[in-house]
Design an enzyme around this catalytic site. Structure first.
Site, PDB file in Angstrom:
ATOM      1  N   TYR A 121       0.612  -0.832  -0.340  1.00 17.08           N
ATOM      2  CA  TYR A 121      -0.001  -0.113   0.305  1.00 17.08           C
ATOM      3  C   TYR A 121       0.681   0.504  -0.387  1.00 17.08           C
ATOM      4  O   TYR A 121       1.448   1.945   1.220  1.00 17.08           O
ATOM      5  CB  TYR A 121      -0.945   0.125   0.929  1.00 17.08           C
ATOM      6  CG  TYR A 121      -1.956   0.669   1.407  1.00 17.08           C
ATOM      7  CD1 TYR A 121      -2.246   1.662   0.677  1.00 17.08           C
ATOM      8  CD2 TYR A 121      -2.285   1.256   2.882  1.00 17.08           C
ATOM      9  CE1 TYR A 121      -2.825   3.063   0.347  1.00 17.08           C
ATOM     10  CE2 TYR A 121      -3.822   2.508   3.004  1.00 17.08           C
ATOM     11  CZ  TYR A 121      -3.748   3.011   1.944  1.00 17.08           C
ATOM     12  OH  TYR A 121      -4.985   4.413   1.887  1.00 17.08           O
ATOM     13  N   LYS A 135      -2.244  -1.462  -3.489  1.00 16.59           N
ATOM     14  CA  LYS A 135      -2.355  -1.157  -3.820  1.00 16.59           C
ATOM     15  C   LYS A 135      -2.325   0.621  -3.947  1.00 16.59           C
ATOM     16  O   LYS A 135      -1.202   1.388  -3.330  1.00 16.59           O
ATOM     17  CB  LYS A 135      -3.473  -0.149  -2.454  1.00 16.59           C
ATOM     18  CG  LYS A 135      -4.662   0.823  -2.128  1.00 16.59           C
ATOM     19  CD  LYS A 135      -5.350   0.598  -0.873  1.00 16.59           C
ATOM     20  CE  LYS A 135      -6.395   1.693  -0.783  1.00 16.59           C
ATOM     21  NZ  LYS A 135      -6.823   1.999   0.332  1.00 16.59           N
TER      22      LYS A 135
END
Length: 294
Positions: free
Chosen positions: A134, A162
Site C-alpha cells: 500500500y 494499492k
C-alpha cells in the site's frame, strides 16, 4: 490469489464509549458483500487502524472472516511503521483465517527506498498469505518508487499494490514491467477508471460502502469494452467521491453509512465527528446517486 476487482476498506463501528461494536461489524461486512464487493480490507486507514489495538485488530480479522465466509475475500491491514510489529500482526492475521494481508508504507520514520524493500520483503517472508503493498504518500512522507515496487513484485507472495500516489506515470512503469501475475489496484476512487485504462486490475475503495454496485458496474462496462458507458458512470460518481473526501477520511463515509441506516458509530480521537455541513453534503451526494437514505 485473486483479490477480486472491487474491495472496500471497511470502517470500524464504535460504540459511544469508543469500544468496537462487533455486532455492527458483522452487519456492515454483510452489507459490503451485498453491495457487490469482491473483498473487504479490515483495519486499514479507513478502519482507523492507528487507533486500534493489536487485540482489536485480531478480533476484527476473525469476526469479519466468520461473517462473510467464502462470499468475499478478507484482507487484513497488518502493516505499520515497525517491521517487527508488522510481522507479528501478519502472523496473527494468518492464524485468524484471513485470505491476505495489506501492508502500508511505514509512516513517520520515513525509511529510504532500500528500507522499504527490506520492510516488505521481511513481512512477505513471514507468511504464506498473499501480500498487497500500500503506497499512500499523502499519509506517509515517502513515496515508494516504481523501481522499489518492481523489486518487491519479484517476491512470489507479494501479489499486488494499492497504488495511491496519484502518479499515473509511476503506475504505468509498474504495469509495464511487473510480472503478469502482479496486480495494481487504484487506492483512490477517482483514479479507478483512469488506472483501469492503463492496465490496473481494480480498486480498493472507500465509496464502495454506499455505491459498490455502481463501481462494480463501471468496472464491468470497462472490461467488456463498453468504454463510453464506463466513462459516463465515472463522471456520475465523481461528485460522490469528492464528498467522501471533503474532510479527513473516514469522517464523511461514516456519516454516509449512518445515513444508509447502518450502524457505523463515531470516530476515535484525534478524529472528530462529521459536522452538519459534511452530513448535509453526504446526504445530497447519496441522493444524487439514487441511493436510498434511512
Amino acid at each position: 490469489m485473486d483479490f477480486g476487482r472491487l474491495l472496500t476498506a471497511m470502517v470500524t463501528p464504535f460504540n459511544t464509549d469508543e469500544s468496537i461494536n462487533y455486532e455492527a461489524v458483522e452487519q456492515l461486512a454483510d452489507h459490503l458483500v451485498s453491495q457487490g464487493n469482491d473483498g473487504i480490507v479490515v483495519a486499514g486507514t479507513t478502519g482507523e487502524s492507528p487507533t486500534l489495538t493489536v487485540e482489536e485488530k485480531i478480533t476484527l480479522f476473525r469476526v469479519v472472516k466468520q461473517a462473510v465466509g467464502k462470499r468475499a475475500v478478507v484482507v487484513a491491514g497488518s502493516g505499520n511503521y515497525c517491521t517487527r510489529e508488522s510481522v507479528q500482526l501478519t502472523r496473527e492475521a494468518e492464524k485468524a483465517g484471513v485470505d491476505g494481508v495489506m501492508a502500508v508504507v511505514p509512516y513517520y520514520n520515513n525509511p529510504p527506498q532500500e528500507g522499504l524493500y527490506r520492510h516488505f520483503k521481511t513481512i512477505a517472508q513471514s507468511t504464506g498469505l498473499p501480500v498487497m503493498l500500500y503506497n499512500v504518500p499523502s499519509r506517509s512522507p515517502r513515496n515508494m518508487e516504481a523501481a522499489t515496487t518492481l523489486r518487491l513484485a519479484e517476491i512470489p507472495n507479494i501479489a499486488a499494490i494499492k497504488e495511491a500516489s496519484g502518479k499515473t506515470d509511476q503506475a504505468t512503469h509498474i504495469l509495464r514491467q511487473a510480472p503478469s501475475s502482479f496486480r495494481v489496484y487504484s487506492g483512490d476512487d477517482a483514479m479507478t477508471l483512469p488506472l483501469l485504462s492503463l492496465g490496473a486490475y481494480g480498486v480498493v475503495s472507500v465509496a464502495g460502502h454506499a455505491v459498490g454496485r455502481q463501481i462494480q458496474e463501471m468496472i464491468q462496462h470497462f472490461l467488456a469494452g463498453r468504454h463510453a458507458q464506463a466513462a459516463a458512470l465515472h463522471g456520475r460518481l465523481l461528485p460522490f467521491y469528492d464528498a467522501c473526501f471533503s474532510t479527513t477520511n473516514p469522517i464523511p463515509i461514516k456519516a454516509a453509512v449512518t445515513l444508509l441506516g447502518i450502524y457505523a458509530g463515531g470516530v476515535r480521537l484525534p478524529l472528530v465527528e462529521a459536522d452538519a455541513k459534511t452530513i448535509a453534503s453526504m446526504r445530497t451526494a447519496l441522493k444524487e446517486q439514487g441511493v436510498s437514505i434511512a
